[in-house]
Design a protein around this motif. Structure first.
Motif, PDB file in Angstrom:
ATOM      1  N   GLY A  29       0.808  -1.227   0.000  1.00  0.00           N
ATOM      2  CA  GLY A  29       0.000   0.000   0.000  1.00  0.00           C
ATOM      3  C   GLY A  29       0.833   1.265   0.000  1.00  0.00           C
ATOM      4  N   ASN A  30       0.337   2.240   0.749  1.00  0.00           N
ATOM      5  CA  ASN A  30       1.015   3.544   0.751  1.00  0.00           C
ATOM      6  C   ASN A  30       2.422   3.449   1.355  1.00  0.00           C
ATOM      7  N   LYS A  31       2.668   2.444   2.191  1.00  0.00           N
ATOM      8  CA  LYS A  31       3.979   2.300   2.832  1.00  0.00           C
ATOM      9  C   LYS A  31       5.078   2.108   1.786  1.00  0.00           C
ATOM     10  N   PHE A  33       5.212   3.318  -1.174  1.00  0.00           N
ATOM     11  CA  PHE A  33       5.521   4.601  -1.812  1.00  0.00           C
ATOM     12  C   PHE A  33       6.194   5.564  -0.825  1.00  0.00           C
ATOM     13  N   LYS A  34       5.771   5.520   0.445  1.00  0.00           N
ATOM     14  CA  LYS A  34       6.324   6.455   1.429  1.00  0.00           C
ATOM     15  C   LYS A  34       7.763   6.109   1.795  1.00  0.00           C
ATOM     16  N   LEU A  35       8.099   4.842   1.748  1.00  0.00           N
ATOM     17  CA  LEU A  35       9.450   4.454   2.155  1.00  0.00           C
ATOM     18  C   LEU A  35      10.442   4.451   0.992  1.00  0.00           C
ATOM     19  N   SER A  58       1.026  -0.660  14.565  1.00  0.00           N
ATOM     20  CA  SER A  58       1.344   0.310  13.528  1.00  0.00           C
ATOM     21  C   SER A  58       1.782  -0.410  12.251  1.00  0.00           C
ATOM     22  N   ASN A  59       1.066  -0.114  11.145  1.00  0.00           N
ATOM     23  CA  ASN A  59       1.473  -0.676   9.852  1.00  0.00           C
ATOM     24  C   ASN A  59       2.836  -0.128   9.458  1.00  0.00           C
ATOM     25  N   HIS A  60       3.079   1.109   9.880  1.00  0.00           N
ATOM     26  CA  HIS A  60       4.343   1.778   9.544  1.00  0.00           C
ATOM     27  C   HIS A  60       5.538   1.044  10.169  1.00  0.00           C
ATOM     28  N   GLU A 136       7.280   9.585  12.408  1.00  0.00           N
ATOM     29  CA  GLU A 136       6.098   8.776  12.741  1.00  0.00           C
ATOM     30  C   GLU A 136       5.152   8.767  11.546  1.00  0.00           C
ATOM     31  N   GLY A 137       4.650   7.610  11.203  1.00  0.00           N
ATOM     32  CA  GLY A 137       3.734   7.529  10.058  1.00  0.00           C
ATOM     33  C   GLY A 137       4.455   7.679   8.731  1.00  0.00           C
ATOM     34  N   GLY A 138       5.752   7.976   8.788  1.00  0.00           N
ATOM     35  CA  GLY A 138       6.572   7.981   7.580  1.00  0.00           C
ATOM     36  C   GLY A 138       6.454   9.204   6.694  1.00  0.00           C
ATOM     37  N   THR A 139       5.733  10.236   7.146  1.00  0.00           N
ATOM     38  CA  THR A 139       5.521  11.373   6.242  1.00  0.00           C
ATOM     39  C   THR A 139       6.632  12.409   6.337  1.00  0.00           C
ATOM     40  N   ASN A 140       7.251  12.663   5.179  1.00  0.00           N
ATOM     41  CA  ASN A 140       8.187  13.776   4.998  1.00  0.00           C
ATOM     42  C   ASN A 140       8.186  14.079   3.491  1.00  0.00           C
ATOM     43  N   ALA A 164      -7.810   7.243   2.445  1.00  0.00           N
ATOM     44  CA  ALA A 164      -7.785   7.371   3.905  1.00  0.00           C
ATOM     45  C   ALA A 164      -6.627   8.288   4.291  1.00  0.00           C
ATOM     46  N   VAL A 165      -6.775   8.947   5.444  1.00  0.00           N
ATOM     47  CA  VAL A 165      -5.752   9.891   5.894  1.00  0.00           C
ATOM     48  C   VAL A 165      -5.345   9.583   7.334  1.00  0.00           C
ATOM     49  N   GLY A 166      -4.027   9.506   7.554  1.00  0.00           N
ATOM     50  CA  GLY A 166      -3.490   9.403   8.914  1.00  0.00           C
ATOM     51  C   GLY A 166      -2.686  10.667   9.181  1.00  0.00           C
ATOM     52  N   THR A 167      -1.439  10.658   8.685  1.00  0.00           N
ATOM     53  CA  THR A 167      -0.604  11.863   8.803  1.00  0.00           C
ATOM     54  C   THR A 167      -0.762  12.794   7.604  1.00  0.00           C
ATOM     55  N   GLY A 168      -1.327  12.296   6.520  1.00  0.00           N
ATOM     56  CA  GLY A 168      -1.614  13.143   5.363  1.00  0.00           C
ATOM     57  C   GLY A 168      -0.597  13.059   4.233  1.00  0.00           C
ATOM     58  N   GLY A 169       0.458  12.269   4.410  1.00  0.00           N
ATOM     59  CA  GLY A 169       1.488  12.176   3.360  1.00  0.00           C
ATOM     60  C   GLY A 169       0.956  11.547   2.073  1.00  0.00           C
ATOM     61  N   THR A 170       0.080  10.586   2.235  1.00  0.00           N
ATOM     62  CA  THR A 170      -0.481   9.918   1.057  1.00  0.00           C
ATOM     63  C   THR A 170      -1.374  10.895   0.290  1.00  0.00           C
ATOM     64  N   LEU A 171      -2.218  11.591   1.034  1.00  0.00           N
ATOM     65  CA  LEU A 171      -3.120  12.566   0.412  1.00  0.00           C
ATOM     66  C   LEU A 171      -2.318  13.679  -0.268  1.00  0.00           C
ATOM     67  N   HIS A 272      -6.838   1.692  -2.254  1.00  0.00           N
ATOM     68  CA  HIS A 272      -6.702   0.682  -1.190  1.00  0.00           C
ATOM     69  C   HIS A 272      -5.277   0.791  -0.662  1.00  0.00           C
ATOM     70  N   THR A 273      -5.126   1.494   0.469  1.00  0.00           N
ATOM     71  CA  THR A 273      -3.775   1.801   0.962  1.00  0.00           C
ATOM     72  C   THR A 273      -3.166   0.662   1.768  1.00  0.00           C
ATOM     73  N   GLY A 274      -3.845  -0.473   1.821  1.00  0.00           N
ATOM     74  CA  GLY A 274      -3.295  -1.628   2.555  1.00  0.00           C
ATOM     75  C   GLY A 274      -3.786  -1.609   3.985  1.00  0.00           C
ATOM     76  N   GLY A 275      -3.048  -2.203   4.839  1.00  0.00           N
ATOM     77  CA  GLY A 275      -3.488  -2.233   6.248  1.00  0.00           C
ATOM     78  C   GLY A 275      -3.915  -3.620   6.625  1.00  0.00           C
ATOM     79  N   VAL A 276      -3.811  -3.896   7.920  1.00  0.00           N
ATOM     80  CA  VAL A 276      -4.083  -5.239   8.414  1.00  0.00           C
ATOM     81  C   VAL A 276      -5.261  -5.169   9.353  1.00  0.00           C
TER      82      VAL A 276
HETATM   83  C1  PLP Z   1      -3.359   1.261   5.600  1.00  0.00           C
HETATM   84  C2  PLP Z   1      -3.131   2.722   5.733  1.00  0.00           C
HETATM   85  N1  PLP Z   1      -3.850   3.564   4.993  1.00  0.00           N
HETATM   86  C3  PLP Z   1      -3.705   4.899   5.088  1.00  0.00           C
HETATM   87  C4  PLP Z   1      -2.824   5.463   5.978  1.00  0.00           C
HETATM   88  C5  PLP Z   1      -2.704   6.940   6.068  1.00  0.00           C
HETATM   89  O1  PLP Z   1      -1.560   7.405   5.428  1.00  0.00           O
HETATM   90  P1  PLP Z   1      -0.968   8.821   5.753  1.00  0.00           P
HETATM   91  O2  PLP Z   1      -0.307   8.729   7.086  1.00  0.00           O
HETATM   92  O3  PLP Z   1       0.013   9.061   4.651  1.00  0.00           O
HETATM   93  O4  PLP Z   1      -2.079   9.799   5.748  1.00  0.00           O
HETATM   94  C6  PLP Z   1      -2.060   4.617   6.803  1.00  0.00           C
HETATM   95  C7  PLP Z   1      -1.136   5.146   7.799  1.00  0.00           C
HETATM   96  O5  PLP Z   1      -0.055   5.495   7.627  1.00  0.00           O
HETATM   97  C8  PLP Z   1      -2.210   3.209   6.668  1.00  0.00           C
HETATM   98  O6  PLP Z   1      -1.488   2.354   7.427  1.00  0.00           O
END
Ligand code: PLP
Length: 278
Positions: A29-31, A33-35, A58-60, A136-140, A164-171, A272-276
């Motif tokens: 997922g987004n991990k 691309f972020k890493l 933490s998925n991160h 944290e959350g991998g965003t930079n 979906a948004v956590g830290t916002g790096g994906t968005l 679908h950003t992944g996640g467990v």
């Molecule tokens: C499965 C999944 N989707 C979305 C996000 C949100 O990503 P971001 O932190 O880049 O907003 C996360 C957390 O990092 C995540 O683990």
């Protein structure tokens, strides 16, 4: 890969999902691309160790542990919650991260909030120059450079992109990469996410919208409505989503379709950003 979600909506609305969860079975997922560019940078700088932060489940954290193992970088993480120290083997994510060679420093919730101080203290006893810090959350900015690649030739014909948004790096990356005609909608999985707008604007000048009503009380909080929605979605579509990130986003998209948020005939692309599912 983009799949059509096999569910009928009124107003000729069509719903699709981009399966970046399938891109890599260890760093999904987004991990992924972020890493990607952070690992490249760590290697370029000759660093031997990655150090990061995260909570239980933490998925991160899990993704960083796999990335370190794959790229021959030692991994370290500050974990929120001292109480986990004696029982982390019973936590599915931390157990696997530890098996991947990750070293943990368990800290109290109040210490965890002061990340700079944690690092300062840690580096009094460890050689700072060996470490590459992944936030944290991998965003930079390198994470955002990576998440810009979530969109591509295959995503040009969609009117809305939802994530979906956590830290916002994906968005932020998606917002940078969107085309003029595309609208980006983010669905925060955490409560009290007002700070996010400012955070995300550090990385993008394009327009995006956050829809804040679908956090279900906060990170990893869920209720029966959400659980039933996710179960039903999984059964009807054979596309497995979890209730922590992607499930909340998908619930929000379904609700917003009902409310008439999307123009008739719209093609909506969800990510679908992944996640467990824990
Ligand atoms: C499965 C999944 N989707 C979305 C996000 C949100 O990503 P971001 O932190 O880049 O907003 C996360 C957390 O990092 C995540 O683990």
């Amino acid at each position: 890969m983009i799949q059509k979600v096999p569910i009928h909506f009124s107003d000729n609305i069509e719903l699709y999902i981009k399966r970046i969860d399938l891109i890599d079975n260890q760093i999904p997922g987004n991990k992924y691309f972020k890493l990607k560019y952070n690992i490249e940078e760590a290697k370029k700088l000759g660093k031997e160790k990655l150090i990061t932060f995260g909570g239980a489940y933490s998925n991160h954290i899990l993704a960083v542990s796999y990335a370190g193992k794959r790229h021959n970088l030692k991994t370290y993480a500050f974990i929120r919650g001292e109480e986990l120290e004696s029982k982390y083997q019973t936590n599915s994510q931390l157990k696997i991260a530890s098996e991947n060679g990750m070293n943990f420093v368990f800290v109290s919730r109040s210490d965890y909030r002061e990340k700079n101080k944690l690092l300062e203290r840690y580096f009094r006893e460890h050689k700072e120059s060996e470490y590459y810090i992944v936030p944290e959350g991998g965003t930079n900015s390198l994470a955002v450079k990576g998440t810009e690649e979530i969109l591509g030739n295959d995503t040009e014909n969609y009117d809305y992109i939802c994530t979906a948004v956590g830290t916002g790096g994906t968005l932020a990356g998606i917002t940078n990469a969107k085309l003029e005609h595309q609208k980006v909608l983010g669905f925060p999985a955490l409560k009290d996410s007002e700070f996010l707008v400012k955070e995300i604007k550090k990385y993008t000048q394009n327009k995006f919208e956050l829809i804040q009503e679908y956090h279900f009380g906060g990170y990893a909080k869920k209720n029966e409505k959400l659980i039933n929605f996710v179960d039903e979605f999984n059964k009807k579509t054979n596309i497995i989503i979890e209730p922590i990130y992607t499930g909340k986003m998908m619930y929000g998209v379904f609700e917003e379709i009902k409310k008439g948020k999307f123009k008739s005939g719209s093609k909506i692309l969800t990510i679908h950003t992944g996640g467990v599912n824990q």
